[in-house]
Design a protein around this motif. Sequence first.
Motif, PDB file in Angstrom:
ATOM      1  N   GLY A   1       0.800  -1.214   0.000  1.00 27.85           N
ATOM      2  CA  GLY A   1       0.000   0.000   0.000  1.00 27.85           C
ATOM      3  C   GLY A   1       0.835   1.268   0.000  1.00 27.85           C
ATOM      4  N   SER A   2       1.912   1.280   0.776  1.00 27.38           N
ATOM      5  CA  SER A   2       2.715   2.500   0.886  1.00 27.38           C
ATOM      6  C   SER A   2       3.654   2.684  -0.304  1.00 27.38           C
ATOM      7  CB  SER A   2       3.516   2.494   2.192  1.00 27.38           C
ATOM      8  OG  SER A   2       4.435   1.414   2.216  1.00 27.38           O
ATOM      9  N   GLU A   3       4.283   1.606  -0.767  1.00 25.50           N
ATOM     10  CA  GLU A   3       5.309   1.727  -1.791  1.00 25.50           C
ATOM     11  C   GLU A   3       4.751   1.682  -3.222  1.00 25.50           C
ATOM     12  OE1 GLU A   3       8.532   2.336  -1.104  1.00 25.50           O
ATOM     13  OE2 GLU A   3       7.995   2.406   1.018  1.00 25.50           O
ATOM     14  N   GLU A   4       3.753   0.795  -3.463  1.00 23.14           N
ATOM     15  CA  GLU A   4       3.228   0.639  -4.823  1.00 23.14           C
ATOM     16  C   GLU A   4       2.008   1.528  -5.074  1.00 23.14           C
ATOM     17  OE1 GLU A   4       3.123  -0.449  -8.643  1.00 23.14           O
ATOM     18  OE2 GLU A   4       4.620  -1.263  -7.254  1.00 23.14           O
ATOM     19  N   LEU A   5       1.115   1.617  -4.065  1.00 21.00           N
ATOM     20  CA  LEU A   5      -0.120   2.376  -4.255  1.00 21.00           C
ATOM     21  C   LEU A   5      -0.007   3.809  -3.762  1.00 21.00           C
ATOM     22  CD1 LEU A   5      -2.724  -0.372  -3.226  1.00 21.00           C
ATOM     23  CD2 LEU A   5      -1.757   0.123  -5.482  1.00 21.00           C
ATOM     24  N   ASP A   6       1.132   4.148  -3.160  1.00 20.40           N
ATOM     25  CA  ASP A   6       1.409   5.523  -2.730  1.00 20.40           C
ATOM     26  C   ASP A   6       0.348   6.041  -1.754  1.00 20.40           C
ATOM     27  OD1 ASP A   6       3.002   7.760  -2.647  1.00 20.40           O
ATOM     28  OD2 ASP A   6       2.030   8.753  -4.331  1.00 20.40           O
ATOM     29  N   LEU A   7      -0.020   5.186  -0.791  1.00 15.50           N
ATOM     30  CA  LEU A   7      -0.995   5.567   0.232  1.00 15.50           C
ATOM     31  C   LEU A   7      -0.271   5.993   1.495  1.00 15.50           C
ATOM     32  CD1 LEU A   7      -3.482   2.591  -0.273  1.00 15.50           C
ATOM     33  CD2 LEU A   7      -3.697   4.906  -1.197  1.00 15.50           C
ATOM     34  N   ASP A   8      -0.850   6.958   2.208  1.00 15.48           N
ATOM     35  CA  ASP A   8      -0.189   7.438   3.421  1.00 15.48           C
ATOM     36  C   ASP A   8      -0.465   6.508   4.599  1.00 15.48           C
ATOM     37  OD1 ASP A   8      -2.745   8.094   4.444  1.00 15.48           O
ATOM     38  OD2 ASP A   8      -2.645  10.113   3.605  1.00 15.48           O
ATOM     39  N   GLN A   9       0.271   6.753   5.692  1.00 17.73           N
ATOM     40  CA  GLN A   9       0.181   5.876   6.860  1.00 17.73           C
ATOM     41  C   GLN A   9      -1.208   5.890   7.482  1.00 17.73           C
ATOM     42  OE1 GLN A   9       3.383   4.225   8.220  1.00 17.73           O
ATOM     43  NE2 GLN A   9       1.647   2.929   8.684  1.00 17.73           N
ATOM     44  N   THR A  10      -1.864   7.035   7.468  1.00 12.63           N
ATOM     45  CA  THR A  10      -3.214   7.127   8.039  1.00 12.63           C
ATOM     46  C   THR A  10      -4.188   6.234   7.284  1.00 12.63           C
ATOM     47  OG1 THR A  10      -2.818   9.401   8.770  1.00 12.63           O
ATOM     48  CG2 THR A  10      -5.111   8.696   8.576  1.00 12.63           C
ATOM     49  N   THR A  11      -4.082   6.214   5.962  1.00 13.28           N
ATOM     50  CA  THR A  11      -4.936   5.336   5.151  1.00 13.28           C
ATOM     51  C   THR A  11      -4.677   3.870   5.477  1.00 13.28           C
ATOM     52  OG1 THR A  11      -5.010   6.934   3.337  1.00 13.28           O
ATOM     53  CG2 THR A  11      -5.549   4.656   2.799  1.00 13.28           C
ATOM     54  N   LEU A  12      -3.397   3.517   5.635  1.00 16.00           N
ATOM     55  CA  LEU A  12      -3.061   2.129   5.951  1.00 16.00           C
ATOM     56  C   LEU A  12      -3.616   1.722   7.311  1.00 16.00           C
ATOM     57  CD1 LEU A  12       0.650   2.012   4.719  1.00 16.00           C
ATOM     58  CD2 LEU A  12      -1.384   1.196   3.520  1.00 16.00           C
ATOM     59  N   ILE A  13      -3.484   2.614   8.299  1.00 12.13           N
ATOM     60  CA  ILE A  13      -3.982   2.299   9.640  1.00 12.13           C
ATOM     61  C   ILE A  13      -5.492   2.107   9.616  1.00 12.13           C
ATOM     62  CG2 ILE A  13      -4.248   3.131  12.008  1.00 12.13           C
ATOM     63  CD1 ILE A  13      -1.627   4.670  11.630  1.00 12.13           C
ATOM     64  N   THR A  14      -6.208   3.021   8.975  1.00 15.33           N
ATOM     65  CA  THR A  14      -7.662   2.907   8.950  1.00 15.33           C
ATOM     66  C   THR A  14      -8.117   1.689   8.148  1.00 15.33           C
ATOM     67  OG1 THR A  14      -7.656   4.510   7.115  1.00 15.33           O
ATOM     68  CG2 THR A  14      -8.150   5.352   9.312  1.00 15.33           C
ATOM     69  N   ALA A  15      -7.363   1.321   7.099  1.00 16.44           N
ATOM     70  CA  ALA A  15      -7.706   0.124   6.329  1.00 16.44           C
ATOM     71  C   ALA A  15      -7.552  -1.134   7.176  1.00 16.44           C
ATOM     72  CB  ALA A  15      -6.838   0.030   5.077  1.00 16.44           C
ATOM     73  N   VAL A  16      -6.448  -1.209   7.915  1.00 21.05           N
ATOM     74  CA  VAL A  16      -6.234  -2.381   8.772  1.00 21.05           C
ATOM     75  C   VAL A  16      -7.244  -2.385   9.920  1.00 21.05           C
ATOM     76  CG1 VAL A  16      -4.594  -3.529  10.307  1.00 21.05           C
ATOM     77  CG2 VAL A  16      -3.811  -2.562   8.146  1.00 21.05           C
ATOM     78  N   LEU A  17      -7.611  -1.201  10.412  1.00 21.91           N
ATOM     79  CA  LEU A  17      -8.662  -1.111  11.427  1.00 21.91           C
ATOM     80  C   LEU A  17      -9.972  -1.664  10.886  1.00 21.91           C
ATOM     81  CD1 LEU A  17      -9.689  -0.138  14.169  1.00 21.91           C
ATOM     82  CD2 LEU A  17     -10.003   2.140  13.161  1.00 21.91           C
ATOM     83  N   LEU A  18     -10.274  -1.356   9.641  1.00 24.95           N
ATOM     84  CA  LEU A  18     -11.471  -1.897   8.997  1.00 24.95           C
ATOM     85  C   LEU A  18     -11.397  -3.413   8.911  1.00 24.95           C
ATOM     86  CD1 LEU A  18     -14.118  -1.255   7.490  1.00 24.95           C
ATOM     87  CD2 LEU A  18     -12.766  -1.036   5.390  1.00 24.95           C
ATOM     88  N   VAL A  19     -10.201  -3.933   8.587  1.00 24.68           N
ATOM     89  CA  VAL A  19     -10.002  -5.382   8.552  1.00 24.68           C
ATOM     90  C   VAL A  19     -10.307  -5.997   9.910  1.00 24.68           C
ATOM     91  CG1 VAL A  19      -8.287  -7.225   8.329  1.00 24.68           C
ATOM     92  CG2 VAL A  19      -8.332  -5.375   6.654  1.00 24.68           C
ATOM     93  N   GLN A  20      -9.801  -5.374  10.983  1.00 25.68           N
ATOM     94  CA  GLN A  20     -10.001  -5.917  12.327  1.00 25.68           C
ATOM     95  C   GLN A  20     -11.471  -5.964  12.710  1.00 25.68           C
ATOM     96  OE1 GLN A  20      -7.166  -7.126  13.939  1.00 25.68           O
ATOM     97  NE2 GLN A  20      -6.483  -6.584  11.892  1.00 25.68           N
ATOM     98  N   ILE A  21     -12.190  -4.883  12.404  1.00 22.54           N
ATOM     99  CA  ILE A  21     -13.603  -4.822  12.776  1.00 22.54           C
ATOM    100  C   ILE A  21     -14.407  -5.880  12.014  1.00 22.54           C
ATOM    101  CG2 ILE A  21     -15.673  -3.386  12.685  1.00 22.54           C
ATOM    102  CD1 ILE A  21     -13.794  -0.960  13.125  1.00 22.54           C
ATOM    103  N   LEU A  22     -14.181  -5.962  10.707  1.00 25.94           N
ATOM    104  CA  LEU A  22     -14.922  -6.923   9.906  1.00 25.94           C
ATOM    105  C   LEU A  22     -14.479  -8.355  10.172  1.00 25.94           C
ATOM    106  CD1 LEU A  22     -15.167  -5.028   6.491  1.00 25.94           C
ATOM    107  CD2 LEU A  22     -16.962  -5.382   8.192  1.00 25.94           C
ATOM    108  N   ALA A  23     -13.216  -8.533  10.599  1.00 29.46           N
ATOM    109  CA  ALA A  23     -12.729  -9.882  10.872  1.00 29.46           C
ATOM    110  C   ALA A  23     -13.435 -10.508  12.066  1.00 29.46           C
ATOM    111  CB  ALA A  23     -11.222  -9.865  11.103  1.00 29.46           C
TER     112      ALA A  23
END
Length: 457
Positions: free
Chosen positions: A289-311
């Motif tokens: 996400g950070s290196e290939e898709l050029d997403l910032d750290q906040t986006t990565l954190i919230t995406a993984v948070l979404l994973v945790q909630i849905l998991a």
Amino acid sequence: MSTETAETAEPTEPAADAGEAASRKREQHGWYFYDFACSVYSTSVLTVFIGPYLTSTAKAAADADGFVHPLGIPVRAGSLFAYAVSVSVVVAVILMPIVGAAADRTGRKKPLLAAAAYTGAVATAGMFFLDGDRYLLGAFLLIVANAAISVSMVLYNAYLPQIAGPEERDAVSSRGWAFGYTSGAFVLILNLVLHTGHDSFGLSESDSVRICLASAGLWWGAFTIVPLRRLRDRKVAPDGEGAVGSGWRQLMATLRDMRRHPLTLSFLLAYLIYNDGVQTVISQASVYGSEELDLDQTTLITAVLLVQILAVAGALGMGRLARVYGAKRTILGSLVVWTLILAAGYFLPSRAPVFFYALASAIGLVLGGSQALSRSLFSHLVPRGKEAEYFSAYEMSDRGLSWLGPLVFGLAYQLTGSYRDAIISLVIFFVVGSVLLARVPVRRAVAAAGNPVPERI
């Protein structure tokens, strides 16, 4: 007098059964809390922060061509994290058979669990000191922590057949994963607050990341106290052999014994392959996400948070599906979804958080359930009295032998310089794993292991 004695004696057996049930529930609740303790490492450290941070640290120390040289070996800075993960699981492969043998021979799972857990927690807390260009220290602490959590999970998983009957094992295993994802989500919210508001706390971005890393180690150590208080060891007959000295002999004996259970081995082979893909996606997602898709750290954190909630919902929901369709069919369905996720990930556009969130949602819905049901399904295939021994082999499949995926991922990037090529290479793990799992007759495998066959499996 005899009549009164007989009358008062009648409730003794039901009372004993009730006491045993209450004790089992207490152990189950304590068992859930180890997932609650250590899952924060898997989410905050391995999935979110350490990959991008270690990569940036390595890039700060890299030469003009973008290479670092640990032990004189030229390594592209962007591949260092994947290689460190591979080394950590090789270390775990060496340790897990010894620990599994020691647990089965001595019956003392709990002290070994404590040693592994606190080794990992201390290494994770030590990541606070990864400032500047200390990429070697970062790689070392990652290797220690990742190996330690793998060893601890051998012991943790080996409790499952002892604290849950055959019919309740899918549900208990799924609840354990749900506890873990709940804690992961909660701590990620705290991480998000700290990271996005680091200026208001008087911290640099690097300081906030190092605090998030260290706090995961503190959380891991603090909540490990709960299972250590509630789980209990079972006595076994001592044979007088030293645990370490017998570890490798026990490994060879385990492998020979597993040849007597070829269907159990067939499941392990399938699990080894498809889970290698799962573990690699989890560990490399933030780097992608950070290196290939050029997403910032906040986006990565919230995406993984979404994973945790849905998991959490995914783990519990797939547990219910398993009660209707059986664990094997439910796992196979999840592997189809994993394959589609990787195919979609390859075509994901850069700087498009919405699409990344959609992919994270799909991962969350299948992640917990596929792992929880694999663990509970395997528990039915373990001969009684050999739980830690067989679960050490399972953990080698779960974490210890999951070195091939990160290695392939790292090599693909090293050779092509493209993370998209690296991510699409993982599809083969899910396709081959699905084919092998479909060929395992699980009901026959349970019976061959000498265990009662559940109505649905």
